[in-house]
Scaffold this motif. Structure first.
Motif, mmCIF file in Angstrom:
data_model
loop_
_atom_site.group_PDB
_atom_site.id
_atom_site.type_symbol
_atom_site.label_atom_id
_atom_site.label_comp_id
_atom_site.label_asym_id
_atom_site.label_seq_id
_atom_site.Cartn_x
_atom_site.Cartn_y
_atom_site.Cartn_z
ATOM 1 N N SER A 1 -21.601 -11.287 -35.743
ATOM 2 C CA SER A 1 -20.802 -11.242 -36.968
ATOM 3 C C SER A 1 -19.331 -11.525 -36.673
ATOM 4 N N LEU A 2 -18.841 -11.022 -35.545
ATOM 5 C CA LEU A 2 -17.464 -11.300 -35.151
ATOM 6 C C LEU A 2 -17.277 -12.786 -34.849
ATOM 7 N N LYS A 3 -18.271 -13.404 -34.223
ATOM 8 C CA LYS A 3 -18.198 -14.834 -33.933
ATOM 9 C C LYS A 3 -18.121 -15.646 -35.225
ATOM 10 N N GLU A 4 -18.875 -15.227 -36.225
ATOM 11 C CA GLU A 4 -18.856 -15.935 -37.505
ATOM 12 C C GLU A 4 -17.491 -15.842 -38.177
ATOM 13 N N ARG A 5 -16.733 -14.817 -37.815
ATOM 14 C CA ARG A 5 -15.389 -14.649 -38.387
ATOM 15 C C ARG A 5 -14.313 -15.271 -37.500
ATOM 16 N N GLY A 6 -14.711 -16.026 -36.491
ATOM 17 C CA GLY A 6 -13.745 -16.738 -35.667
ATOM 18 C C GLY A 6 -13.280 -16.014 -34.429
ATOM 19 N N VAL A 7 -13.961 -14.936 -34.047
ATOM 20 C CA VAL A 7 -13.594 -14.182 -32.848
ATOM 21 C C VAL A 7 -14.456 -14.667 -31.684
ATOM 22 N N PHE A 8 -13.813 -14.985 -30.557
ATOM 23 C CA PHE A 8 -14.540 -15.437 -29.373
ATOM 24 C C PHE A 8 -14.988 -14.230 -28.553
ATOM 25 N N VAL A 9 -16.234 -14.273 -28.100
ATOM 26 C CA VAL A 9 -16.821 -13.170 -27.354
ATOM 27 C C VAL A 9 -16.816 -13.524 -25.871
ATOM 28 N N LEU A 10 -16.098 -12.719 -25.076
ATOM 29 C CA LEU A 10 -15.969 -12.960 -23.642
ATOM 30 C C LEU A 10 -16.617 -11.814 -22.877
ATOM 31 N N GLY A 11 -17.666 -12.098 -22.120
ATOM 32 C CA GLY A 11 -18.320 -11.089 -21.305
ATOM 33 C C GLY A 11 -17.760 -11.068 -19.907
ATOM 34 N N LEU A 12 -17.645 -9.876 -19.326
ATOM 35 C CA LEU A 12 -17.145 -9.748 -17.955
ATOM 36 C C LEU A 12 -18.312 -9.595 -16.996
ATOM 37 N N ASP A 13 -18.341 -10.453 -15.970
ATOM 38 C CA ASP A 13 -19.399 -10.382 -14.964
ATOM 39 C C ASP A 13 -18.905 -11.050 -13.691
ATOM 40 N N GLY A 14 -19.238 -10.455 -12.548
ATOM 41 C CA GLY A 14 -18.781 -11.005 -11.276
ATOM 42 C C GLY A 14 -19.277 -12.408 -11.006
ATOM 43 N N GLY A 15 -20.406 -12.774 -11.600
ATOM 44 C CA GLY A 15 -20.956 -14.109 -11.392
ATOM 45 C C GLY A 15 -20.634 -15.069 -12.516
ATOM 46 N N GLY A 16 -19.598 -14.771 -13.292
ATOM 47 C CA GLY A 16 -19.242 -15.627 -14.423
ATOM 48 C C GLY A 16 -18.758 -16.994 -13.990
ATOM 49 N N ASP A 17 -18.918 -17.981 -14.884
ATOM 50 C CA ASP A 17 -18.525 -19.355 -14.559
ATOM 51 C C ASP A 17 -17.108 -19.680 -15.004
ATOM 52 N N VAL A 18 -16.411 -18.738 -15.631
ATOM 53 C CA VAL A 18 -15.029 -18.935 -16.054
ATOM 54 C C VAL A 18 -14.157 -17.920 -15.338
ATOM 55 N N SER A 19 -13.102 -18.400 -14.685
ATOM 56 C CA SER A 19 -12.213 -17.503 -13.945
ATOM 57 C C SER A 19 -11.161 -16.916 -14.875
ATOM 58 N N LEU A 20 -10.822 -15.663 -14.669
ATOM 59 C CA LEU A 20 -9.880 -14.980 -15.547
ATOM 60 C C LEU A 20 -8.467 -15.558 -15.499
ATOM 61 N N PRO A 21 -7.888 -15.824 -14.332
ATOM 62 C CA PRO A 21 -6.515 -16.345 -14.318
ATOM 63 C C PRO A 21 -6.384 -17.639 -15.122
ATOM 64 N N GLY A 22 -5.395 -17.660 -16.008
ATOM 65 C CA GLY A 22 -5.173 -18.837 -16.845
ATOM 66 C C GLY A 22 -6.259 -19.055 -17.876
ATOM 67 N N LEU A 23 -6.904 -18.007 -18.341
ATOM 68 C CA LEU A 23 -8.009 -18.107 -19.290
ATOM 69 C C LEU A 23 -7.590 -18.899 -20.531
ATOM 70 N N ALA A 24 -8.332 -19.958 -20.829
ATOM 71 C CA ALA A 24 -7.962 -20.850 -21.931
ATOM 72 C C ALA A 24 -8.094 -20.176 -23.288
ATOM 73 N N LEU A 25 -9.020 -19.251 -23.431
ATOM 74 C CA LEU A 25 -9.261 -18.601 -24.714
ATOM 75 C C LEU A 25 -8.381 -17.379 -24.947
ATOM 76 N N ALA A 26 -7.440 -17.131 -24.042
ATOM 77 C CA ALA A 26 -6.649 -15.909 -24.124
ATOM 78 C C ALA A 26 -5.844 -15.827 -25.423
ATOM 79 N N LYS A 27 -5.375 -16.958 -25.918
ATOM 80 C CA LYS A 27 -4.522 -16.943 -27.107
ATOM 81 C C LYS A 27 -5.317 -17.005 -28.403
ATOM 82 N N GLN A 28 -6.641 -16.981 -28.299
ATOM 83 C CA GLN A 28 -7.510 -16.961 -29.476
ATOM 84 C C GLN A 28 -7.907 -15.518 -29.813
ATOM 85 N N PRO A 29 -8.395 -15.270 -31.018
ATOM 86 C CA PRO A 29 -8.947 -13.933 -31.299
ATOM 87 C C PRO A 29 -10.154 -13.679 -30.385
#
Length: 325
Positions: free
Chosen positions: A242-270
């Motif tokens: 429901s949050l995604k439908e309202r334009g909120v990006f869902v970011l899961g934290l996991d040690g094996g994630g494919d996106v690195s936290l430093p310089g996260l591109a989605l940081a400035k989005q909801p």
């Protein structure tokens, strides 16, 4: 001369033998006619008849039918105890609807205690002075009350979508933290504290298999729970969708994630950051719902980060990237 008899033997007198008294004839005649079913107490018809008679007797005397009375069940005391000077002070400043303030006898007065007593008196809050052993008894065994405890009613959780509406209407960019399988109240308290420190507007906890806002979480949050709302999701996966439908990006934290936290591109989005348990991590359905799985670079000698620490690092990085121009 009387002959000695056997020990315990009874001497019987000679005479006419006692007759059967007609017992043999009665046996031949039988037991007579069979009673009606309603007259037999063990028969279902007999039980119904007895119940009807009790009901009629009760109505006649204007009472109630004789029935086993249910024991009145004692309602559990679902209040929480907020302990510690900082936590109690923050709760009172935020006007949490407390019911009683407990103060240890001969407490060492400082500025925090003076302000606590001043706020309590202005609000008309009952203040009870108790001995320290009594204060130890009524507070959680793993808490350090510092001579103060505040009794508060059960926490009133917000609704996730109502929380989102409130943030959007205030002109802020949503930044939430959702918990997936976190059961340690100290982790919840630490995450609430970090959310408040780095500009987050709320924490979302699932209704099942998750920790709630207990006194221990209050304590760990150092009063931040008074300023940061906690919302409860009936179903975490559906709430994230429901949050995604309202334009909120869902970011899961996991040690094996494919996106690195430093310089996260989605940081400035909801965004809503989803933190899994330290042992199992994110559940399968929640991981599939995430827009991205983010990993925090750590030393190879460290296996993983505590859930509260991982959330804090992520919140700090997002707040830093949002502040950058």
């Amino acid at each position: 001369m009387v002959k000695p008899g056997r020990p315990g033997a009874r001497k019987t007198s000679k005479g006419k033998a006692v007759g059967s008294g007609g017992q043999g004839r009665q046996a031949l005649e039988g037991r007579g006619p069979t009673p009606a079913a309603a007259d037999r107490s063990w028969h279902p018809a007999g039980k119904r008849k007895a119940a009807a008679e009790r009901l009629a007797a009760a109505k006649t005397r204007g009472g109630r039918p004789d029935a086993p009375r249910a024991r009145p069940q004692k309602k559990p005391d679902d209040h929480e105890m907020v302990t510690g000077r900082n936590s109690v002070l923050e709760a009172l400043r935020a006007k949490i609807p407390a019911t009683t303030l407990y103060v240890a006898a001969r407490i060492e007065m400082d500025d925090r205690v003076k302000e606590i007593l001043n706020i309590a008196n202005k609000r008309g809050l009952p203040v009870l002075e108790v001995m320290r052993p009594e204060l130890d008894r009524i507070t959680p065994f793993d808490s350090v009350h510092q001579g103060l405890a505040l009794k508060v009613p059960p926490y009133e959780y917000a609704h996730p979508m109502e929380l989102l509406d409130k943030v959007i209407s205030s002109g802020q960019k949503p930044l939430f933290v959702a918990l997936d399988g976190i059961t340690d109240p100290r982790n919840l308290g630490a995450i609430i504290r970090s959310t408040a420190a780095f500009g987050g507007q709320g924490v979302i906890v699932p209704q099942r298999r998750s920790v709630g806002l207990t006194a221990s979480a209050w304590k760990t949050s150092a009063g931040a729970a008074a300023r940061t709302p906690v919302a409860m999701a009936p179903n975490l996966t559906q709430t994230l969708k429901s949050l995604k439908e309202r334009g909120v990006f869902v970011l899961g934290l996991d040690g094996g994630g494919d996106v690195s936290l430093p310089g996260l591109a989605l940081a400035k989005q909801p965004v809503v950051i989803v933190v899994g348990s330290e042992g199992k991590g994110l559940s399968r359905l929640v991981a599939e719902t995430c827009d991205a799985i983010v990993s925090i670079p750590i030393s190879a000698s460290t296996e993983s980060l505590n859930a509260g620490i991982a959330a804090s690092v992520t919140l700090y990085e997002i707040s830093k990237l949002r502040a950058a121009k």
